[in-house]
Scaffold this active site. Structure first.
Site, PDB file in Angstrom:
ATOM      1  N   HIS A  22      32.285  30.368  59.073  1.00 43.86           N
ATOM      2  CA  HIS A  22      33.628  31.890  57.979  1.00 43.86           C
ATOM      3  C   HIS A  22      32.656  32.824  59.313  1.00 43.86           C
ATOM      4  O   HIS A  22      32.055  33.780  58.505  1.00 43.86           O
ATOM      5  CB  HIS A  22      33.265  31.750  56.821  1.00 43.86           C
ATOM      6  CG  HIS A  22      34.057  31.079  56.501  1.00 43.86           C
ATOM      7  ND1 HIS A  22      34.153  30.431  54.861  1.00 43.86           N
ATOM      8  CD2 HIS A  22      35.400  30.544  56.310  1.00 43.86           C
ATOM      9  CE1 HIS A  22      35.459  30.384  54.367  1.00 43.86           C
ATOM     10  NE2 HIS A  22      36.030  29.736  55.610  1.00 43.86           N
ATOM     11  N   HIS A  78      47.678  23.779  55.948  1.00 40.54           N
ATOM     12  CA  HIS A  78      47.084  25.215  55.505  1.00 40.54           C
ATOM     13  C   HIS A  78      46.638  25.863  57.332  1.00 40.54           C
ATOM     14  O   HIS A  78      46.087  24.941  58.293  1.00 40.54           O
ATOM     15  CB  HIS A  78      45.559  25.156  55.221  1.00 40.54           C
ATOM     16  CG  HIS A  78      44.398  26.435  55.035  1.00 40.54           C
ATOM     17  ND1 HIS A  78      44.994  27.224  54.622  1.00 40.54           N
ATOM     18  CD2 HIS A  78      42.905  26.105  55.112  1.00 40.54           C
ATOM     19  CE1 HIS A  78      43.396  28.189  55.092  1.00 40.54           C
ATOM     20  NE2 HIS A  78      42.372  27.289  54.940  1.00 40.54           N
ATOM     21  N   GLU A  80      44.211  27.894  58.343  1.00 39.67           N
ATOM     22  CA  GLU A  80      43.028  29.312  58.650  1.00 39.67           C
ATOM     23  C   GLU A  80      42.566  28.503  60.073  1.00 39.67           C
ATOM     24  O   GLU A  80      43.173  26.750  60.790  1.00 39.67           O
ATOM     25  CB  GLU A  80      41.905  28.545  57.582  1.00 39.67           C
ATOM     26  CG  GLU A  80      40.822  29.100  58.041  1.00 39.67           C
ATOM     27  CD  GLU A  80      39.951  29.384  56.816  1.00 39.67           C
ATOM     28  OE1 GLU A  80      39.712  29.758  55.936  1.00 39.67           O
ATOM     29  OE2 GLU A  80      38.551  29.640  56.824  1.00 39.67           O
ATOM     30  N   ASP A  82      40.304  26.880  61.673  1.00 40.38           N
ATOM     31  CA  ASP A  82      39.575  25.845  61.958  1.00 40.38           C
ATOM     32  C   ASP A  82      40.137  24.502  61.665  1.00 40.38           C
ATOM     33  O   ASP A  82      39.895  22.813  61.717  1.00 40.38           O
ATOM     34  CB  ASP A  82      38.659  25.930  60.831  1.00 40.38           C
ATOM     35  CG  ASP A  82      38.917  25.928  59.504  1.00 40.38           C
ATOM     36  OD1 ASP A  82      39.831  26.827  59.213  1.00 40.38           O
ATOM     37  OD2 ASP A  82      37.599  25.153  58.649  1.00 40.38           O
ATOM     38  N   HIS A 144      42.049  26.801  50.129  1.00 37.20           N
ATOM     39  CA  HIS A 144      41.605  27.920  49.339  1.00 37.20           C
ATOM     40  C   HIS A 144      42.363  29.850  49.622  1.00 37.20           C
ATOM     41  O   HIS A 144      41.455  30.952  49.662  1.00 37.20           O
ATOM     42  CB  HIS A 144      40.229  28.233  49.702  1.00 37.20           C
ATOM     43  CG  HIS A 144      39.504  28.390  50.681  1.00 37.20           C
ATOM     44  ND1 HIS A 144      38.948  29.469  51.556  1.00 37.20           N
ATOM     45  CD2 HIS A 144      40.044  28.035  52.241  1.00 37.20           C
ATOM     46  CE1 HIS A 144      39.064  30.035  53.031  1.00 37.20           C
ATOM     47  NE2 HIS A 144      39.297  28.721  53.113  1.00 37.20           N
ATOM     48  N   ASP A 163      41.789  21.374  52.441  1.00 36.92           N
ATOM     49  CA  ASP A 163      39.974  21.928  51.773  1.00 36.92           C
ATOM     50  C   ASP A 163      39.656  21.525  50.674  1.00 36.92           C
ATOM     51  O   ASP A 163      38.695  21.745  50.497  1.00 36.92           O
ATOM     52  CB  ASP A 163      40.526  23.460  52.272  1.00 36.92           C
ATOM     53  CG  ASP A 163      39.913  24.533  53.796  1.00 36.92           C
ATOM     54  OD1 ASP A 163      39.027  23.766  54.142  1.00 36.92           O
ATOM     55  OD2 ASP A 163      40.438  25.627  53.095  1.00 36.92           O
ATOM     56  N   TYR A 191      30.102  23.473  48.986  1.00 31.05           N
ATOM     57  CA  TYR A 191      31.214  23.826  49.442  1.00 31.05           C
ATOM     58  C   TYR A 191      32.138  24.687  48.062  1.00 31.05           C
ATOM     59  O   TYR A 191      32.383  25.914  48.298  1.00 31.05           O
ATOM     60  CB  TYR A 191      31.851  22.691  49.905  1.00 31.05           C
ATOM     61  CG  TYR A 191      33.690  22.723  50.706  1.00 31.05           C
ATOM     62  CD1 TYR A 191      33.032  23.134  52.043  1.00 31.05           C
ATOM     63  CD2 TYR A 191      34.969  22.788  50.286  1.00 31.05           C
ATOM     64  CE1 TYR A 191      34.511  22.971  52.623  1.00 31.05           C
ATOM     65  CE2 TYR A 191      35.947  22.915  50.464  1.00 31.05           C
ATOM     66  CZ  TYR A 191      35.797  23.043  51.783  1.00 31.05           C
ATOM     67  OH  TYR A 191      37.484  23.411  52.583  1.00 31.05           O
ATOM     68  N   HIS A 224      37.264  18.732  55.805  1.00 30.33           N
ATOM     69  CA  HIS A 224      36.270  18.414  56.354  1.00 30.33           C
ATOM     70  C   HIS A 224      35.282  17.381  55.778  1.00 30.33           C
ATOM     71  O   HIS A 224      35.876  17.210  54.501  1.00 30.33           O
ATOM     72  CB  HIS A 224      35.333  20.016  55.562  1.00 30.33           C
ATOM     73  CG  HIS A 224      36.402  21.289  56.180  1.00 30.33           C
ATOM     74  ND1 HIS A 224      36.090  21.995  57.412  1.00 30.33           N
ATOM     75  CD2 HIS A 224      36.865  21.499  56.004  1.00 30.33           C
ATOM     76  CE1 HIS A 224      37.136  22.547  57.885  1.00 30.33           C
ATOM     77  NE2 HIS A 224      37.457  22.856  56.697  1.00 30.33           N
TER      78      HIS A 224
HETATM   79 FE1  FEO Z   1      40.534  27.662  55.108  1.00 30.94          FE
HETATM   80 FE2  FEO Z   1      39.000  24.541  56.786  1.00 30.94          FE
HETATM   81  O1  FEO Z   1      39.969  26.373  55.968  1.00 30.94           O
END
Ligand code: FEO
Length: 394
Positions: A22, A78, A80, A82, A144, A163, A191, A224
């Site tokens: 992040h 999602h 994001e 990553d 998230h 996530d 996390y 992850h």
């Molecule tokens: Fe909300 Fe692993 O990105």
């Protein structure tokens, strides 16, 4: 490509070297992984991609293992970067491939990529038949991001949760039964504490909703870290526990910053007072402790005592930062108190105490503060302060 179960395969990337995430906000002492999955049925489906710096390696792997032309659908749980960071590069190779995403996902994908792609919006309960299996989608708003969702694969009973239930953790093995459980839970709760705590009420409701769906779950495969294969429901139960507003692991955290050790001596004396009443505590100097680790400890704490000497009419900057982080993460409701030393004006401890109260902590002791270095008698008063605080917890 590693088989997860039946027709579901892992095609992700392990990022051993990652130490900040992040931007530089979050520490990742054990690296991370970007888990992407292939489901092979009559149709072949790619679920999520990986972070942009790995796009070429990822797409080459996909082409070698699956064949890009064989990918019928893409699911973006999602957006994001990553997880979606390789999408632009992938779509440049297979531009017409239908992408399935949530309503918020549609907007987020458009705003990130500005591509003219075949986006298909799905909502909770929608099914996509891919042969023998169906994919069932469940929106997971604020776990998230607003766009987050999970994809459930019928038949193999695999939950691709993105996530949710993940960890920034990159061991050699891919499954929870192959790794050190203590390390795994350290990363899972870190996390949760750092990424998900602001959304605890929503998460609690969402867990109840997932349980009510009564879907048989054999595997939970997040985006992850490791995949929950052995007793996968354990992490859902843990999330439910962690999402309770009064979750704690029983100990007090004393967090302080100090210039010339006066506040440090006070912190140690307060801790002595806690122990006299058998209340365990942990002590952290916020100026030299990793902030993400400290947030995890504050999330787990039964109560918080924060201290600083006074500088420029307030606390030292590392304590101000911790106050801001507590507020941002909506960590509150715990018993709390402030303390510290001062020179010619005594605002530091008062400021901490007022900030804690304003941010929803239950301030149980008036702040204690002493001028310059505390005397032996004053340190004894700090011990008494700790004892009084401990008694308020019993
Ligand atoms: Fe909300 Fe692993 O990105």
């Amino acid at each position: 490509m590693i088989e997860v179960k039946d027709n579901v395969y892992w095609v992700g990337i392990k990022d051993w070297d990652l130490r900040r995430f992040h931007g530089h906000e979050l520490s990742t002492h054990r690296g991370s992984t970007y888990n992407s999955y292939i489901i092979k049925d009559e149709k072949t489906v790619l679920v999520d991609t990986v972070w942009g710096p790995y796009k070429e390696e990822f797409v080459e792997n996909l082409d070698r293992e699956v064949g890009l032309k064989n990918i019928d659908y893409i699911v973006i749980n999602h957006c994001e970067p990553d997880h979606s960071g390789s999408l632009g590069y992938l779509m440049s190779k297979i531009p017409g491939t239908p992408i399935y995403c949530s309503k918020h996902g549609e907007e987020t994908i458009k705003r990130h990529f500005h591509g003219d792609w075949n986006l298909n919006v799905v909502k909770t309960g929608d099914k996509l038949n891919i042969g023998k299996s169906d994919l069932i989608f469940v929106e997971m708003q604020m776990m998230h991001w607003p766009d987050s969702m999970l994809t459930y694969v019928t038949g193999s009973n695999v939950v691709l949760s993105n996530d949710a239930f993940g960890q920034h953790y990159s061991p050699v093995s891919l499954f929870n039964d192959q790794v050190n459980e203590c390390e795994l839970y350290q990363e899972a709760i870190k996390y949760f504490a750092n990424i998900l705590t602001p959304f605890r009420p929503l998460i609690k409701k969402k867990i109840e909703e997932i349980k009510a769906l009564n879907l048989p779950i054999d595997i939970i495969a997040p985006s992850h870290g490791v995949i929950w294969r052995k007793n996968p429901l354990q992490i859902i139960e843990k999330y439910y526990e962690w999402s309770q507003p009064d979750y704690s692991e029983g100990n007090v955290v004393i967090v302080y910053d100090t210039m010339y050790d006066a506040t440090k001596k006070m912190a140690e004396a307060i801790g002595e007072g806690l122990l006299k009443n058998n209340v365990p505590y942990k002590l952290y100097n916020s100026s030299i402790t990793d902030t993400s680790d400290l947030i995890t400890e504050l999330f787990k704490a039964k109560a918080i005592i924060a201290g600083s000497c006074t500088v420029n009419n307030g606390p030292l900057s590392s304590i101000s930062l911790i106050m801001e982080e507590l507020k941002a993460h909506k960590i509150k409701g715990k018993p709390a108190a402030g303390f510290g030393s001062y020179g010619w004006s005594g605002e530091g401890a008062k400021h901490i105490s007022e900030t804690l109260a304003k941010n929803g902590f239950n301030v149980v002791n008036d702040p204690i503060q002493f001028k310059y270095q505390p005397t032996t008698d004053e340190l004894n008063l700090c011990v008494e302060f700790g004892e009084k605080f401990a008694k308020s917890l019993l």
